[in-house]
Design a protein around this motif. Sequence first.
Motif, PDB file in Angstrom:
ATOM      1  N   THR A  40      62.438  22.696   1.570  1.00 38.25           N
ATOM      2  CA  THR A  40      61.668  21.472   1.813  1.00 38.25           C
ATOM      3  C   THR A  40      60.349  21.736   2.515  1.00 38.25           C
ATOM      4  O   THR A  40      59.515  20.852   2.575  1.00 38.25           O
ATOM      5  CB  THR A  40      62.471  20.451   2.652  1.00 38.25           C
ATOM      6  N   LYS A 169      59.486  13.954  -8.495  1.00 39.02           N
ATOM      7  CA  LYS A 169      60.252  13.193  -7.519  1.00 39.02           C
ATOM      8  C   LYS A 169      60.422  13.941  -6.193  1.00 39.02           C
ATOM      9  O   LYS A 169      60.978  13.434  -5.248  1.00 39.02           O
ATOM     10  CB  LYS A 169      61.629  12.826  -8.080  1.00 39.02           C
ATOM     11  N   SER A 170      59.896  15.137  -6.166  1.00 33.58           N
ATOM     12  CA  SER A 170      60.135  15.983  -5.007  1.00 33.58           C
ATOM     13  C   SER A 170      59.377  15.538  -3.767  1.00 33.58           C
ATOM     14  O   SER A 170      58.263  15.056  -3.844  1.00 33.58           O
ATOM     15  CB  SER A 170      59.740  17.402  -5.354  1.00 33.58           C
ATOM     16  N   ILE A 171      60.008  15.728  -2.623  1.00 30.57           N
ATOM     17  CA  ILE A 171      59.315  15.440  -1.366  1.00 30.57           C
ATOM     18  C   ILE A 171      58.658  16.704  -0.830  1.00 30.57           C
ATOM     19  O   ILE A 171      57.904  16.669   0.111  1.00 30.57           O
ATOM     20  CB  ILE A 171      60.289  14.902  -0.290  1.00 30.57           C
TER      21      ILE A 171
END
Lengths: 190, 182
Positions: A40, A169-171
Amino acid sequence: MKKICNCLIIILVAVGIICGIVSAGNKTRHVVINDYAACTDLKQMHERAQFIVEGYFMPSTGTWNMARDDFDTSKESQKYYTEGLLYPFNVESVFKGSVPDTITIIQRHTDNYSGKTTVDDNYFDIDFYKKYIVFLYYNEEFDHYYAGFVPWAIKVENEVVYLEGVNEKSIIEDTITGNNYQAVLNVICP
Amino acid sequence: MKSIIKKVVCLLVAIVLCDQTVYAYSSVKARVANKTITYKFGSFTEGIVNKWYLKYAWQNALSDWPNAYSRITVVQSSSTSNTLGMMNESSSYLYGSTEMDFYLTSGHIYYFFGKLNVGNPDITNTNVARSAANHELGHLLGIADLNSGNAIMNVNRNRSSIYVPQTDDVNGVIATYTTWGN
Ligand SMILES: [Zn+2]
């Protein structure tokens, strides 16, 4: 005669509509969904990677089946074909680990199961004119470097950096996009 | 006056954050019909070599999901082509992979092949293999990948500590079948 004609038209239209509905109802889709390792933020990418290097990709020299025989890794799978693209990579700087001046990097491209091909969710086209910082693992058996998680590549354009291969869609992207080159170096340089 | 505004802002932020935790799951239309997973096992053995630990991981996952949500049923059937097996890709990138075919109109999956990656060095850890198996079954039940949160569908989860379906995953499955029907 006119009645028969009308009847025929009605029947043909009805058959057409029914066929349309049936074929729409039978439309299918084939998907491949992977449970892949993901990071992340940059700190995590730095911790997890075995090697972090900066340099340039050269055009692909070929493909390699990443799907191996279930019980003998030295043989390729006879059931599946997972296309990996092989690129020579000219190393300019090393930020983690120790690597030769030129290494081979394999990029996961497509899965082919049951005759159907799908592109890996995290695949991206490589820009051969841009510098990249890449986060890698090493496969000793086949002497190539590969992505052990996503995201694994940062494209460098002057002082600005872009994360590659991150789906929409990734954070993950939010934590790095906008960061400048120096900010990235501050995290990954020992 | 300033402190009231501050409190209101904090409250709003807290509500937004809570909201995200509660509704973290992501539903998709593709799912097995009637919350029923009909499967057979692939081969886990060749000669004297076996990879039984991957089969045990699937078996655990096949009881973990009905334990987490009793409306889910699993049926072993020798006549189905749906398979739970393994793959071999020498890479820590992949833990597992599921290919599936589904009808666009109903969203019902009519074929799947779930695989655990024997080539991932981490998968020999019992919890990691079970975590990957539960994640793949989650896809069959109509829930998509997440990038954060306490969920089996979070691709960034700690696979040795999050290895059974979590509340968020069950809420996701309920939402899927509420939205799209059985
Ligand atoms: Zn997934």
